[in-house]
Design an enzyme around this catalytic site. Structure first.
Site, mmCIF file in Angstrom:
data_model
loop_
_atom_site.group_PDB
_atom_site.id
_atom_site.type_symbol
_atom_site.label_atom_id
_atom_site.label_comp_id
_atom_site.label_asym_id
_atom_site.label_seq_id
_atom_site.Cartn_x
_atom_site.Cartn_y
_atom_site.Cartn_z
ATOM 1 C CG ASN A 7 -18.036 59.444 -9.018
ATOM 2 O OD1 ASN A 7 -18.428 59.143 -7.894
ATOM 3 N ND2 ASN A 7 -17.091 60.343 -9.226
ATOM 4 N NE ARG A 91 -14.101 58.707 -6.742
ATOM 5 C CZ ARG A 91 -14.389 59.811 -6.055
ATOM 6 N NH1 ARG A 91 -15.523 60.432 -6.245
ATOM 7 N NH2 ARG A 91 -13.529 60.280 -5.186
ATOM 8 C CG HIS A 180 -7.753 62.963 -4.831
ATOM 9 N ND1 HIS A 180 -7.282 64.025 -4.101
ATOM 10 C CD2 HIS A 180 -9.042 63.250 -5.120
ATOM 11 C CE1 HIS A 180 -8.254 64.907 -3.943
ATOM 12 N NE2 HIS A 180 -9.335 64.461 -4.551
ATOM 13 N NE ARG A 241 -12.884 67.669 1.970
ATOM 14 C CZ ARG A 241 -12.614 66.881 0.935
ATOM 15 N NH1 ARG A 241 -11.481 66.225 0.872
ATOM 16 N NH2 ARG A 241 -13.482 66.743 -0.032
ATOM 17 N N GLY A 333 -4.987 72.742 -10.280
ATOM 18 C CA GLY A 333 -3.686 72.338 -10.839
ATOM 19 C C GLY A 333 -3.646 72.407 -12.354
#
Ligand code: AMP
Length: 399
Positions: A7, A91, A180, A241, A333
């Site tokens: 990545n 990625r 995502h 953001r 989360g």
């Protein structure tokens, strides 16, 4: 069969080496601060041997060479010969409309990824440089691109066209793409597995809540709507953001503050969200800590973050005509029980019954609703690297 997953970001490269038959991570690490001084590599292998050292890493080529060197190191490495690497999975942030699936990288595919780079100028060029360096350092090894946008290519037109003159879609490809995707796809599939059901029989809402945050409505295993847009700025409140806002605020602030496009872009992407509201931090832990110490703006940032997720869950329940499961993933989360509880507070009328004891879970797979709950809620740690490694194996084997 060993697969290297990369990545490549602007100043960092994350890497994992998989034994993909056993789905085991043999080694993983991070090259940081590429080209900005004090560069470093962090590394850990499956035996728990760690390396942390500072190196002079001025570009992605040096960084990936250092990754190869450490993987071949006689003390801590997991390869005796570089040829043991079967393939490399990368990625890639933006695949535009060109890529609805992970793809074997050929010269033609690389040209197409370069073509869509104007849609993700902060990300794609670094992903591309990772691919080019691997072509040079591992000549002839197959490489696969796995796109953050690909999972969302199944969205219907009504979900991805913006209500601005249609010509801008045709001319500049202005539309919702969503991001995502690899994470949303992985956790939706895991939820179906945990429920012992075929994903084709399920309606799932997946909430990826980290420093970047997005939410997706998944119907029969396909993304039908998602909160991020043409760029990762739209939708939920994030670390820095803004997420959704009235577009008229942009010219208003540009005029009032005499800002150019780069400055307003910077404010919305880097100075807004939790940081902008609280004035303290983009990190949800700091914000919640300050809130619990009585800081009003921090409490407000926390509430607005949660409220936005709750609104989207409600709207995606309408999109899907009900929901079987909601999944939480991403740093917040997976770890922040109080955030999850606040998002789902008093939603019994909609069919949620949170199990507050189970909701204490951090960073592991768990169902966090009671047996009475009509809608199941899961915490599922995401694993984008595993999806990249699996896709790479499948695509290279079938080429
Ligand atoms: P990510 O971008 O997915 O790495 O997530 C970063 C966010 O996750 C930050 O806002 C952190 O505050 C939050 N986070 C990470 N670890 C924890 C934790 N153990 N408890 C609560 N929040 C966490």
């Amino acid at each position: 069969m060993k697969i290297l997953v990369l990545n490549s970001g602007s100043s960092s490269i994350k890497f994992q080496l998989f034994n993909i038959e056993e789905e085991k991570v043999l080694a993983k690490g991070l090259v940081e601060r590429i080209g900005i001084g004090d560069s470093a590599i962090e590394y850990e292998n499956i035996e728990g041997k760690e390396v942390n050292k500072t190196l002079d890493i001025s570009n992605h080529r040096d960084g990936i060479q250092d990754v190869m060197d450490i993987l071949l190191d006689p003390e801590v490495g997991m390869l005796e010969d570089i040829d043991e690497i079967y393939a490399v999975g990368h990625r890639v942030v933006h695949g535009g409309e060109q890529f609805a699936h992970s793809t074997l990288i050929t010269d033609e595919v690389l040209d197409k990824i370069e073509d869509v780079s104007s849609l993700a100028p902060l990300h794609n060029p670094h992903n591309i440089s990772g691919i080019k360096v691997c072509k040079e350092l591992l000549p002839g090894k197959p490489q696969v691109g796995v796109f953050d946008t690909a999972f969302h290519q199944s969205m219907p037109e009504k979900a991805y066209i913006y209500a601005i003159p249609y010509e801008y879609y045709k001319e500049y490809e202005v539309r919702r793409y969503g991001f995502h995707g690899t994470s949303h796809q992985y956790v939706a599939n895991r939820a179906a597995e945990l429920m012992g059901k075929d994903i084709k029989d399920l309606k799932i809402i997946t909430c990826h809540l980290g420093n970047g945050a997005s939410i997706t409505a998944v119907d029969k295993g396909k993304s039908v709507d998602t909160s991020m847009g043409m760029t990762p700025l739209e939708g939920l409140v994030m670390g820095t953001r803004s997420g959704d806002l009235d577009p008229a605020i942009i010219p208003f602030l540009m005029e009032k503050e005499d800002l150019d496009t780069e400055e307003i872009d910077n404010i919305l992407n880097k100075e807004s969200g939790l940081l902008g509201i609280s004035g303290l931090s983009n990190d949800s832990r700091d914000v919640r800590q300050a809130a619990s110490n009585g800081n009003h703006r921090a409490a407000l940032a926390d509430q607005i973050f949660n409220y936005r997720v709750r609104k989207y869950i409600g709207s995606y329940m309408a999109v899907l005509n009900g929901v079987d499961a909601v999944v939480f993933t991403g740093g917040i989360g997976e770890n922040a029980g109080p955030v999850r509880a606040n998002i789902l507070k008093d939603l019994n009328n909609l069919g949620f019954d949170l199990d507050h004891k189970a909701n204490k879970v951090r960073g592991e797979e768990k169902e966090i609703t009671t047996d009475k709950s009509k809608i199941k809620v899961f915490v599922i740690p995401t694993n984008e690297e595993l999806v990249i490694a699996r896709d790479t194996k499948r695509i290279v084997e079938n080429k």
